[in-house]
Motif scaffolding. Structure first.
Motif, mmCIF file in Angstrom:
data_model
loop_
_atom_site.group_PDB
_atom_site.id
_atom_site.type_symbol
_atom_site.label_atom_id
_atom_site.label_comp_id
_atom_site.label_asym_id
_atom_site.label_seq_id
_atom_site.Cartn_x
_atom_site.Cartn_y
_atom_site.Cartn_z
ATOM 1 N N PHE A 13 4.227 -0.034 9.672
ATOM 2 C CA PHE A 13 4.435 -1.115 8.698
ATOM 3 C C PHE A 13 3.195 -2.003 8.564
ATOM 4 O O PHE A 13 2.868 -2.482 7.485
ATOM 5 C CB PHE A 13 5.663 -1.949 9.061
ATOM 6 N N ALA A 14 2.491 -2.218 9.651
ATOM 7 C CA ALA A 14 1.264 -3.016 9.589
ATOM 8 C C ALA A 14 0.215 -2.296 8.751
ATOM 9 O O ALA A 14 -0.485 -2.907 7.940
ATOM 10 C CB ALA A 14 0.740 -3.292 10.986
ATOM 11 N N ASP A 15 0.112 -0.973 8.949
ATOM 12 C CA ASP A 15 -0.852 -0.200 8.182
ATOM 13 C C ASP A 15 -0.468 -0.187 6.703
ATOM 14 O O ASP A 15 -1.324 -0.338 5.829
ATOM 15 C CB ASP A 15 -0.908 1.231 8.728
ATOM 16 N N ALA A 16 0.806 -0.027 6.406
ATOM 17 C CA ALA A 16 1.274 -0.015 5.017
ATOM 18 C C ALA A 16 1.038 -1.374 4.368
ATOM 19 O O ALA A 16 0.650 -1.462 3.202
ATOM 20 C CB ALA A 16 2.746 0.361 4.962
ATOM 21 N N GLY A 17 1.265 -2.447 5.087
ATOM 22 C CA GLY A 17 1.043 -3.786 4.535
ATOM 23 C C GLY A 17 -0.417 -4.024 4.219
ATOM 24 O O GLY A 17 -0.765 -4.579 3.172
ATOM 25 N N GLY A 18 -1.292 -3.611 5.100
ATOM 26 C CA GLY A 18 -2.726 -3.767 4.850
ATOM 27 C C GLY A 18 -3.180 -2.934 3.670
ATOM 28 O O GLY A 18 -4.013 -3.352 2.871
ATOM 29 N N SER A 19 -2.607 -1.753 3.548
ATOM 30 C CA SER A 19 -2.955 -0.867 2.448
ATOM 31 C C SER A 19 -2.530 -1.462 1.109
ATOM 32 O O SER A 19 -3.269 -1.406 0.137
ATOM 33 C CB SER A 19 -2.292 0.486 2.658
ATOM 34 N N SER A 20 -1.351 -2.050 1.066
ATOM 35 C CA SER A 20 -0.894 -2.632 -0.195
ATOM 36 C C SER A 20 -1.733 -3.859 -0.570
ATOM 37 O O SER A 20 -1.981 -4.102 -1.749
ATOM 38 C CB SER A 20 0.588 -2.999 -0.133
ATOM 39 N N LYS A 21 -2.197 -4.616 0.413
ATOM 40 C CA LYS A 21 -3.072 -5.754 0.120
ATOM 41 C C LYS A 21 -4.388 -5.266 -0.463
ATOM 42 O O LYS A 21 -4.908 -5.824 -1.431
ATOM 43 C CB LYS A 21 -3.332 -6.574 1.382
ATOM 44 N N LEU A 22 -4.935 -4.197 0.126
ATOM 45 C CA LEU A 22 -6.178 -3.645 -0.392
ATOM 46 C C LEU A 22 -5.998 -3.075 -1.795
ATOM 47 O O LEU A 22 -6.863 -3.245 -2.660
ATOM 48 C CB LEU A 22 -6.710 -2.562 0.538
ATOM 49 N N LYS A 23 -4.864 -2.421 -2.018
ATOM 50 C CA LYS A 23 -4.583 -1.883 -3.345
ATOM 51 C C LYS A 23 -4.471 -3.016 -4.366
ATOM 52 O O LYS A 23 -4.946 -2.892 -5.490
ATOM 53 C CB LYS A 23 -3.311 -1.049 -3.337
ATOM 54 N N GLY A 24 -3.860 -4.121 -3.962
ATOM 55 C CA GLY A 24 -3.751 -5.272 -4.856
ATOM 56 C C GLY A 24 -5.112 -5.862 -5.187
ATOM 57 O O GLY A 24 -5.395 -6.204 -6.341
ATOM 58 N N LYS A 25 -5.969 -5.974 -4.175
ATOM 59 C CA LYS A 25 -7.321 -6.475 -4.417
ATOM 60 C C LYS A 25 -8.103 -5.518 -5.311
ATOM 61 O O LYS A 25 -8.860 -5.945 -6.183
ATOM 62 C CB LYS A 25 -8.053 -6.686 -3.100
ATOM 63 N N LEU A 26 -7.921 -4.227 -5.107
ATOM 64 C CA LEU A 26 -8.593 -3.232 -5.933
ATOM 65 C C LEU A 26 -8.126 -3.324 -7.384
ATOM 66 O O LEU A 26 -8.946 -3.271 -8.296
ATOM 67 C CB LEU A 26 -8.343 -1.828 -5.379
ATOM 68 N N ARG A 27 -6.823 -3.481 -7.585
ATOM 69 C CA ARG A 27 -6.305 -3.647 -8.948
ATOM 70 C C ARG A 27 -6.882 -4.908 -9.585
ATOM 71 O O ARG A 27 -7.262 -4.908 -10.756
ATOM 72 C CB ARG A 27 -4.777 -3.709 -8.935
ATOM 73 N N GLY A 28 -6.966 -5.990 -8.827
ATOM 74 C CA GLY A 28 -7.551 -7.225 -9.345
ATOM 75 C C GLY A 28 -9.015 -7.049 -9.721
ATOM 76 O O GLY A 28 -9.469 -7.528 -10.760
ATOM 77 N N ALA A 29 -9.748 -6.351 -8.879
ATOM 78 C CA ALA A 29 -11.164 -6.106 -9.165
ATOM 79 C C ALA A 29 -11.327 -5.216 -10.399
ATOM 80 O O ALA A 29 -12.187 -5.471 -11.243
ATOM 81 C CB ALA A 29 -11.844 -5.465 -7.956
ATOM 82 N N ASN A 30 -10.478 -4.197 -10.514
ATOM 83 C CA ASN A 30 -10.534 -3.326 -11.688
ATOM 84 C C ASN A 30 -10.203 -4.100 -12.962
ATOM 85 O O ASN A 30 -10.815 -3.894 -14.009
ATOM 86 C CB ASN A 30 -9.591 -2.136 -11.529
ATOM 87 N N ALA A 31 -9.230 -4.990 -12.880
ATOM 88 C CA ALA A 31 -8.875 -5.817 -14.040
ATOM 89 C C ALA A 31 -10.030 -6.736 -14.421
ATOM 90 O O ALA A 31 -10.328 -6.911 -15.612
ATOM 91 C CB ALA A 31 -7.622 -6.632 -13.748
ATOM 92 N N ALA A 32 -10.705 -7.301 -13.437
ATOM 93 C CA ALA A 32 -11.856 -8.170 -13.714
ATOM 94 C C ALA A 32 -12.991 -7.376 -14.357
ATOM 95 O O ALA A 32 -13.634 -7.842 -15.305
ATOM 96 C CB ALA A 32 -12.336 -8.837 -12.437
ATOM 97 N N ILE A 33 -13.227 -6.174 -13.877
ATOM 98 C CA ILE A 33 -14.274 -5.315 -14.455
ATOM 99 C C ILE A 33 -13.912 -4.964 -15.888
ATOM 100 O O ILE A 33 -14.768 -4.996 -16.779
ATOM 101 C CB ILE A 33 -14.473 -4.045 -13.602
ATOM 102 N N TYR A 34 -12.660 -4.654 -16.141
ATOM 103 C CA TYR A 34 -12.223 -4.315 -17.498
ATOM 104 C C TYR A 34 -12.399 -5.507 -18.436
ATOM 105 O O TYR A 34 -12.895 -5.352 -19.557
ATOM 106 C CB TYR A 34 -10.761 -3.852 -17.481
ATOM 107 N N ARG A 35 -12.015 -6.699 -17.976
ATOM 108 C CA ARG A 35 -12.176 -7.898 -18.805
ATOM 109 C C ARG A 35 -13.644 -8.148 -19.110
ATOM 110 O O ARG A 35 -14.014 -8.459 -20.241
ATOM 111 C CB ARG A 35 -11.570 -9.123 -18.123
ATOM 112 N N TYR A 36 -14.499 -7.998 -18.108
ATOM 113 C CA TYR A 36 -15.926 -8.220 -18.313
ATOM 114 C C TYR A 36 -16.513 -7.187 -19.273
ATOM 115 O O TYR A 36 -17.287 -7.532 -20.165
ATOM 116 C CB TYR A 36 -16.682 -8.181 -16.978
#
Length: 116
Positions: A13-36
């Motif tokens: 569960f700790a590994d899954a939680g960390g993975s979902s946080k990283l996936k969320g940050k990655l989605r945010g970064a991808n959205a920022a790149i798309y907006r730019y």
């Protein structure tokens, strides 16, 4: 079954939680790149349109000046192609030809205008 005393479910569960946080940050970064990239594309399109309009205005200005100059110069010896009111097509052809020549001259003088 022997247990080594380690709670493997907590690790999972700790590994899954960390993975979902990283996936969320990655989605945010991808959205920022798309907006730019969208913003950058809009700016490039705006510059391209503005530069094209500038070139057209340069061409029109020079063409009107040349047409007027030719008509004034020929007042003493009228040229029916340019001075007769009914001959608008010939004046229009003269104007369009001179406009294109002025645009080509502007591009030759500063080829970077096309790419700004």
């Amino acid at each position: 079954m022997m247990s080594d005393g380690f709670d493997y479910s907590a690790l999972y569960f700790a590994d899954a939680g960390g993975s979902s946080k990283l996936k969320g940050k990655l989605r945010g970064a991808n959205a920022a790149i798309y907006r730019y990239s969208s913003w950058l594309q809009q700016r490039e399109d705006s510059l391209r349109i503005a530069n094209q309009r500038i070139l057209e205005l340069i061409g029109e200005r020079d063409a009107y000046r040349d047409l007027a100059t030719a008509m004034v110069q020929e007042l003493g010896q009228p040229n029916p192609v340019l001075t007769v009111v009914e001959n608008r097509d010939a004046r229009r052809e003269f104007f369009e030809k001179r406009k294109q020549e002025a645009i080509e001259a502007a591009l030759a003088a500063n080829p970077n205008v096309r790419f700004l």
